[in-house]
Design a protein around this motif. Structure first.
Motif, PDB file in Angstrom:
ATOM      1  N   MET B   1      56.723  44.624  62.069  1.00  0.00           N
ATOM      2  CA  MET B   1      57.687  44.160  61.045  1.00  0.00           C
ATOM      3  C   MET B   1      56.945  43.495  59.890  1.00  0.00           C
ATOM      4  SD  MET B   1      61.011  41.921  61.916  1.00  0.00           S
ATOM      5  CE  MET B   1      61.305  40.523  60.910  1.00  0.00           C
ATOM      6  N   PRO B   2      57.254  43.918  58.626  1.00  0.00           N
ATOM      7  CA  PRO B   2      56.525  43.303  57.490  1.00  0.00           C
ATOM      8  C   PRO B   2      56.929  41.834  57.299  1.00  0.00           C
ATOM      9  CG  PRO B   2      58.283  44.721  56.693  1.00  0.00           C
ATOM     10  CD  PRO B   2      58.315  44.822  58.193  1.00  0.00           C
ATOM     11  N   GLN B   3      56.067  41.106  56.629  1.00  0.00           N
ATOM     12  CA  GLN B   3      56.327  39.676  56.326  1.00  0.00           C
ATOM     13  C   GLN B   3      57.580  39.566  55.451  1.00  0.00           C
ATOM     14  OE1 GLN B   3      54.157  37.775  57.771  1.00  0.00           O
ATOM     15  NE2 GLN B   3      54.885  35.791  57.050  1.00  0.00           N
ATOM     16  N   PRO B   4      58.564  38.674  55.777  1.00  0.00           N
ATOM     17  CA  PRO B   4      59.745  38.540  54.904  1.00  0.00           C
ATOM     18  C   PRO B   4      59.376  37.990  53.515  1.00  0.00           C
ATOM     19  CG  PRO B   4      59.912  37.116  56.872  1.00  0.00           C
ATOM     20  CD  PRO B   4      58.564  37.786  56.919  1.00  0.00           C
ATOM     21  N   ILE B   5      60.170  38.386  52.495  1.00  0.00           N
ATOM     22  CA  ILE B   5      59.876  37.965  51.109  1.00  0.00           C
ATOM     23  C   ILE B   5      60.517  36.583  50.854  1.00  0.00           C
ATOM     24  CG2 ILE B   5      59.929  38.716  48.718  1.00  0.00           C
ATOM     25  CD1 ILE B   5      61.241  41.348  49.949  1.00  0.00           C
ATOM     26  N   PRO B   6      59.739  35.639  50.339  1.00  0.00           N
ATOM     27  CA  PRO B   6      60.351  34.346  49.983  1.00  0.00           C
ATOM     28  C   PRO B   6      61.352  34.552  48.843  1.00  0.00           C
ATOM     29  CG  PRO B   6      57.949  34.310  49.690  1.00  0.00           C
ATOM     30  CD  PRO B   6      58.317  35.706  50.014  1.00  0.00           C
ATOM     31  N   THR B  32      73.997  34.946  58.498  1.00  0.00           N
ATOM     32  CA  THR B  32      73.966  36.243  59.177  1.00  0.00           C
ATOM     33  C   THR B  32      74.256  37.372  58.199  1.00  0.00           C
ATOM     34  OG1 THR B  32      74.998  35.005  60.959  1.00  0.00           O
ATOM     35  CG2 THR B  32      74.747  37.361  61.304  1.00  0.00           C
ATOM     36  N   TRP B  33      75.273  37.110  57.322  1.00  0.00           N
ATOM     37  CA  TRP B  33      75.682  38.132  56.361  1.00  0.00           C
ATOM     38  C   TRP B  33      74.504  38.498  55.438  1.00  0.00           C
ATOM     39  CZ3 TRP B  33      76.409  39.119  51.134  1.00  0.00           C
ATOM     40  CH2 TRP B  33      77.346  40.105  50.801  1.00  0.00           C
ATOM     41  N   LEU B  34      73.826  37.471  54.932  1.00  0.00           N
ATOM     42  CA  LEU B  34      72.698  37.711  54.023  1.00  0.00           C
ATOM     43  C   LEU B  34      71.559  38.417  54.753  1.00  0.00           C
ATOM     44  CD1 LEU B  34      72.484  34.379  51.955  1.00  0.00           C
ATOM     45  CD2 LEU B  34      73.310  36.621  51.197  1.00  0.00           C
ATOM     46  N   ASP B  35      71.322  37.986  56.009  1.00  0.00           N
ATOM     47  CA  ASP B  35      70.233  38.568  56.784  1.00  0.00           C
ATOM     48  C   ASP B  35      70.484  40.059  57.003  1.00  0.00           C
ATOM     49  OD1 ASP B  35      67.769  38.068  57.981  1.00  0.00           O
ATOM     50  OD2 ASP B  35      68.681  38.150  59.992  1.00  0.00           O
ATOM     51  N   GLN B  36      71.755  40.371  57.310  1.00  0.00           N
ATOM     52  CA  GLN B  36      72.080  41.780  57.553  1.00  0.00           C
ATOM     53  C   GLN B  36      71.991  42.590  56.277  1.00  0.00           C
ATOM     54  OE1 GLN B  36      75.893  41.588  59.427  1.00  0.00           O
ATOM     55  NE2 GLN B  36      75.017  41.096  61.445  1.00  0.00           N
ATOM     56  N   ARG B  37      72.619  42.061  55.191  1.00  0.00           N
ATOM     57  CA  ARG B  37      72.599  42.816  53.933  1.00  0.00           C
ATOM     58  C   ARG B  37      71.190  42.980  53.411  1.00  0.00           C
ATOM     59  NH1 ARG B  37      77.642  43.194  51.344  1.00  0.00           N
ATOM     60  NH2 ARG B  37      76.739  44.727  50.002  1.00  0.00           N
ATOM     61  N   GLN B  41      64.715  41.429  55.268  1.00  0.00           N
ATOM     62  CA  GLN B  41      63.586  41.366  54.347  1.00  0.00           C
ATOM     63  C   GLN B  41      63.416  39.971  53.739  1.00  0.00           C
ATOM     64  OE1 GLN B  41      61.522  44.047  53.084  1.00  0.00           O
ATOM     65  NE2 GLN B  41      62.230  45.097  54.906  1.00  0.00           N
ATOM     66  N   LEU B  42      64.527  39.219  53.649  1.00  0.00           N
ATOM     67  CA  LEU B  42      64.469  37.940  52.936  1.00  0.00           C
ATOM     68  C   LEU B  42      64.115  36.799  53.878  1.00  0.00           C
ATOM     69  CD1 LEU B  42      67.672  38.353  50.759  1.00  0.00           C
ATOM     70  CD2 LEU B  42      65.284  38.554  50.029  1.00  0.00           C
ATOM     71  N   GLU B  43      63.305  35.903  53.371  1.00  0.00           N
ATOM     72  CA  GLU B  43      62.936  34.743  54.185  1.00  0.00           C
ATOM     73  C   GLU B  43      63.994  33.647  53.979  1.00  0.00           C
ATOM     74  OE1 GLU B  43      58.796  32.455  54.845  1.00  0.00           O
ATOM     75  OE2 GLU B  43      59.770  32.081  52.932  1.00  0.00           O
ATOM     76  N   LEU B  44      64.929  33.558  54.892  1.00  0.00           N
ATOM     77  CA  LEU B  44      66.009  32.578  54.776  1.00  0.00           C
ATOM     78  C   LEU B  44      65.670  31.349  55.600  1.00  0.00           C
ATOM     79  CD1 LEU B  44      69.068  34.951  55.180  1.00  0.00           C
ATOM     80  CD2 LEU B  44      68.550  33.572  53.171  1.00  0.00           C
TER      81      LEU B  44
END
Lengths: 908, 109
Positions: B1-6, B32-37, B41-44
């Protein structure tokens, strides 16, 4: 506009602090977040213990994250709370205006009442501020400046004076240890700018070179006068001009510096312009400041001004050294004066004693009568405001009662009582501020008039609309807004919900109508107080006009001119006046004209000792004898009657004629108590004619010498203006009696005076009433302002009474209906209502009369030969109020009498 | 899995608004919604998300209410206000233009 309401949570402990609740809520949110994550991890197949560990790990370092979130949450709450407050305030203000727009009559009545009440107060504040509170403008640290005084003790009297001679000044300046700097100044005096027909009058004062530096005042243009301008015996011919003169004469142009000003025919170079509104230490405008050593021929002290101790003609401005009080300067000043006088004359000075220096700040302990009247009017304007407030409170109470149902509904719908009170307060404040704004208009238009009338000619009057007045107006608006809306607000919020909803808008409201009745009684009392004041001042003014002056001054024009200031000698002066008088007498519309040493009531007199042949000495008289040089037209022009003998005649003026005098009644009585004064001989100890016997040829009626209102009469002797021995008079006044309006005669007379001889200075021509006006001003002012305030008070209280009676009729319609149905006559019903209105006003009148009697001691000294408890005045005030109260109750009484019992009873 | 983007500064708030435009949600739901959408990829970060929520609430773009989750747990639900909705619209347009411009500049020619 909707308001965002945030939901609370965890209300288990109602007394929990806001901060605690916020912390709990944030913690709950964090816990919920972690718990939800655990559930979601478990759902994806993780064991519960692993899921819990993972959730905590993902949340990050718990304590620091929690602290961060808490801080963010706290910030959020602060911002939101503040916004909520502003929003609800904006909402309340909007709501208030919305409500007010629905009742324009009420708004008009309230704003009108406030405008008059606040306007009167702001205006009087402006006046009192100028008279009593504000130090002279532009001066640096005016509290450090003092006016040194000296005491003089003779065998018979003792007095304090602020006048000094020039050598006294130099001694004090150089030797007194109490002051860091001492300047001198003369009193403002008129001076002619330009000559002949272009001549204008300016006010000048002579000052020492250190005057501006002592006051700490600079020039707005050019430079102030400097010590180097004033090096005796002959200083530089330079002047600083006033801002007003700069604008008037030079259009405010910068190139005025260096130009020449012809003052009393002497050229002076302008070196600077004083700041706007600067008038030295006094309040009269000053146009020109001249170095004392450069004012050749303008100094009162004559040629030996630098060394002459006996002529005291200047006052001083001294700046105290730090830590020295004005009271302690007396010994210092007295010692310096004594040493100086003794050194110069070689005679021990046993007459001077120490007196403390005076402050240049407005003197609070020593009020002029204008200031006292202004203070009284200030107090009166507060009464007017109180009446206006009572009126407004009354109107708002009535309104609150009409809105009982609305308020009850809103309370039932859950609006908090504090919110309700706030809304009512906001409504009251909105009204007060509208009133305040209208009051500023009153101040602007009316205030200028009042100030001019009360303060007369004063430089400060161009600032009627100062920041201080504005601030005062805002403060008053806030206070009256609170006061007038608080009572209705509290009553509304304390209302009993269920009974109000049931009763609808006609509820009994006994407590409330009691409050309103009290307000009406207060109004009535204050109105009686003001009306009494009106009567007392009007009566004083009438009495002053009725004072027998021994002269007929109503229609005279007085012309004065200072020929000596431009170097015209006595011989030419005599010729000038002969020509002028001749031409003036020939002007159309002139009945009579005369030249005399002094104008009537002009405060100018020469006091000369007299002796009577065959008597050792004539006892000295307190205030006289005053000797008055007049020509043959004097008595007929001024209107003083000759009681016995004859007036002075043309023949008496001729060279070589027998020296004769006319004496006033008082003089004849004092000098020859048991004999006829006619034909007796008087000698005057004056200018070398001590041995001449003046035969008394006539006895004139007594006249006032200086004031309209003065106590006692003095011995007065009228002698020929031009004495046979060639002694000219000391000064001249032209007195003219025109047939028509004196004001219209001023210009023609001035034109004659200005052109009768080339190169004469400005002639000051005034109707006599303008001169009298200064003296009558306090009474006239009191009478006018009291009348204005009294009428306002009467109107306001009539309105208030009408409101209350009319409201109570509405409340009691049902009762009236029943009475009529049971057989009461309509007249009985009307009488019932009238009796209610009159009972209230009679109660108010009684309170008002008691107040008027009690305040008599304060008002007394301001009145003239009227008792402050004059029964006629107080009685009239009471009767007027009863009449007004009757009129105000008539309309509601008629309405009550016309009640239709069927309709009223059916509406239940 | 690639590194999540800040996540770029300020972008998180926009993303949260977008999430809430869908429906009112509590914090973890948004997460959860943001993580799924974002397809992971996003570092939350948890605390960053809540801080963004509080800031939005402060600006009155969203408002909060306590409610009950599907798991019968009390949680703070956030919903978009009218001003939040118009803010989202304006900011999304801006963002789209910005992204398009930056991409076109960066695109190899």
């Amino acid at each position: 506009m909707g308001q965002v309401r945030r939901n609370g949570f965890l209300h288990s402990r109602p007394n929990m602090s806001k901060r605690e609740r916020l912390e709990r809520e944030t913690d709950a949110e964090i816990r919920a977040h972690i718990a939800e994550r655990v559930e979601s991890l478990v759902a994806s197949g993780m064991s519960r213990s692993d899921a819990e560990r993972e959730a905590l790990r993902r949340f990050g370092p718990y304590d620091s994250s929690r602290a961060e979130l808490l801080q963010a949450a706290r910030h959020r709450e602060q911002v939101l709370t503040a916004r909520d407050r502003i929003d609800s305030l904006v909402h309340d203000v909007g709501y208030a205006f919305c409500q007010l727009r629905r009742s324009p009559t009420l708004v008009l009545a309230v704003v009108g009442s406030f405008a008059l009440g606040i306007g009167a107060n702001s205006t009087m504040f402006g006046v009192v501020d100028q008279l009593l509170l504000r130090p002279p403008p532009h001066i640096t640290a005016p509290d450090e400046l003092v006016r040194p005084t000296r005491g003089t003790r003779t065998l018979s009297t003792e007095f304090t004076s602020t006048s000094f001679s020039y050598p006294d000044y130099v001694n004090i300046r150089d030797n007194a240890r109490s002051f860091s700097s001492v300047a001198m100044q003369t009193y403002p005096n008129p001076l002619s700018l330009g000559l002949g027909e272009d001549a204008r009058r300016v006010q000048h004062i002579l000052v020492s070179g250190n005057y501006f530096s002592t006051l700490g005042v600079g020039a707005v243009l050019g430079r102030p006068l400097l010590p180097s301008d004033d090096i005796p015996p002959t200083g530089s011919k330079v002047v600083v001009i006033g801002y007003g003169l700069w604008q008037r004469e030079f259009g405010g142009k910068d190139d005025v510096i260096g130009s020449t000003l012809l003052l009393a025919s002497r050229p002076f170079t302008i070196v600077g312009v004083a700041p706007k509104g600067f008038s030295g230490t006094g309040r009269r405008p000053i146009d020109v400041w001249i170095p004392v050593s450069a004012a050749e021929g303008l100094r009162f002290a004559g040629e030996n001004w630098m060394t002459e101790y006996r002529t005291v003609w200047l006052s001083m401005v001294a700046r105290l050294k730090p830590d020295i009080s004005s009271a302690s300067t007396g010994e210092d000043v007295a010692a310096v004066i004594k040493a100086g006088r003794e050194a110069a004359t070689g005679v021990r000075d046993s007459t001077t004693f120490a007196t403390p220096a005076e402050s240049y700040l407005p003197r609070r302990n020593e009020l002029t009568s204008t200031a006292r009247v202004a203070l009284l009017l200030g107090a009166v304007s507060i009464l007017v405001l109180a009446i206006a407030c009572a009126n407004v409170a009354n109107l708002l109470l009535a309104r609150a009662m009409q809105r009982r149902r609305e308020v009850a509904v809103r309370l039932a719908l859950g609006i908090s009582r504090s919110r309700l009170v706030r809304q009512l307060l906001v409504e009251g404040m909105a009204l007060a501020f509208l009133g305040g704004a209208a009051a500023l208009a009153v101040v602007h238009w009316g205030g200028a008039l009042v100030q001019r009338a009360l303060l007369g000619e004063s430089v400060w009057t161009d600032s009627t609309f100062s920041v201080r007045v504005l601030a005062f107006t805002i403060c008053v608006a806030v206070v009256v807004g609170l006061v007038t809306s608080l009572v209705p607000a509290i009553q509304s919020s304390a209302m009993n919900l269920s009974s109000s909803l049931k009763e609808g808008s006609k509820g009994s409201g006994v407590a409330r109508s009691r409050t309103r009745s009290v307000l009406v009684v207060v109004q009535g009392a204050l109105a009686v107080l003001l009306l009494s004041g009106t009567g007392l001042f009007a009566l004083s003014l009438r009495r002053v006009h009725e004072v027998p002056l021994g002269m007929d001054l109503d229609k005279l024009v007085i012309g004065q001119i200072d020929l000596r200031s431009v170097g015209i000698n006595d011989e030419l002066a005599e010729e000038y006046f002969r020509t002028t008088l001749d031409r003036v007498r020939r002007l159309s519309g002139v009945i009579n004209a005369t030249v005399a040493e002094a104008a009537p009531l002009s405060n100018w007199s020469s006091f000369v000792g007299i002796s009577i042949p065959g008597r050792d000495s004539v006892r000295s008289f307190d205030d006289g004898p005053s000797i008055h040089g007049v020509d043959e037209h004097y008595f007929s022009t001024v209107g003083t009657r000759i009681l016995r003998g004859r007036p002075l005649e043309e023949g008496d003026m001729r060279t070589g004629a027998e020296p004769v005098v006319v004496m006033n009644e008082e003089g004849a009585r004092l000098l020859w108590p048991n004999e006829d004064a006619l034909g007796k001989c008087v000698q005057m100890k004056d200018r070398g004619y001590e041995s001449i016997c003046f035969r008394v040829v006539g006895i004139a009626e007594n006249t006032n010498r200086q004031n309209v209102v003065e106590s006692g009469t003095q011995l007065r002797i009228y002698r020929a203006l031009t004495l046979p021995q060639g002694y000219g008079p000391r000064s001249y006044s032209l007195i003219v009696r025109p047939a028509g309006n004196p004001a219209e005669m001023v210009e023609p007379v001035r034109r004659v005076m200005q052109s009768a001889m080339p190169g004469v200075p400005y002639a000051n021509v005034q109707p006599m009433d303008a001169i009298l006006d200064n003296e009558l001003r306090p009474w006239r002012m009191g009478a006018t302002m009291f009348t204005a305030f009294g009428v306002v008070a009467l109107l306001l209280s009539a309105l208030g009474l009408y409101g209350v009676v009319s409201y109570s009729v509405t409340q009691r319609m049902h009762e009236m209906g029943v009475r009529v149905a049971l057989g009461a006559q309509r007249g009985d019903v009307a009488r019932l209502v009238l009796r209610h209105g009159l009972a209230l006003s009679v109660f108010g009148i009684s309170v008002g009369l008691v107040l008027a009697l009690a305040s008599g001691t304060f008002v007394g000294p301001l009145l003239y030969s009227v008792s402050p408890r004059d029964p006629l005045v107080l009685g009239s005030a009471a009767i007027i109020l009863v009449a007004v109260a009757t009129i105000a109750s008539l309309a509601p009484a008629r309405r009550a009498a016309r009640v239709n019992p069927l309709q009223v009873l059916r509406s239940d | 899995m690639p590194q999540p983007i800040p996540i770029l500064r300020g972008t998180l708030e926009l993303l949260v608004l977008r999430a809430l435009a869908w429906k009112p949600m509590h914090g973890f739901e948004i997460f959860t919604w943001l993580d799924q959408r974002g397809e992971g990829q996003l570092e939350l970060l948890d605390s960053a998300l809540y801080q963004a929520l509080y800031r939005l609430e402060e600006k009155r773009f969203i408002r909060a209410k306590w409610g009950v989750t599907a798991n019968k747990r009390r949680a703070r639900y956030y919903e978009l206000t009218a001003s939040g909705r118009s803010h989202l619209r304006a900011e999304s347009d801006q963002w789209a233009r910005y992204a398009a411009t930056v991409s076109s500049i960066l695109a190899p020619t």
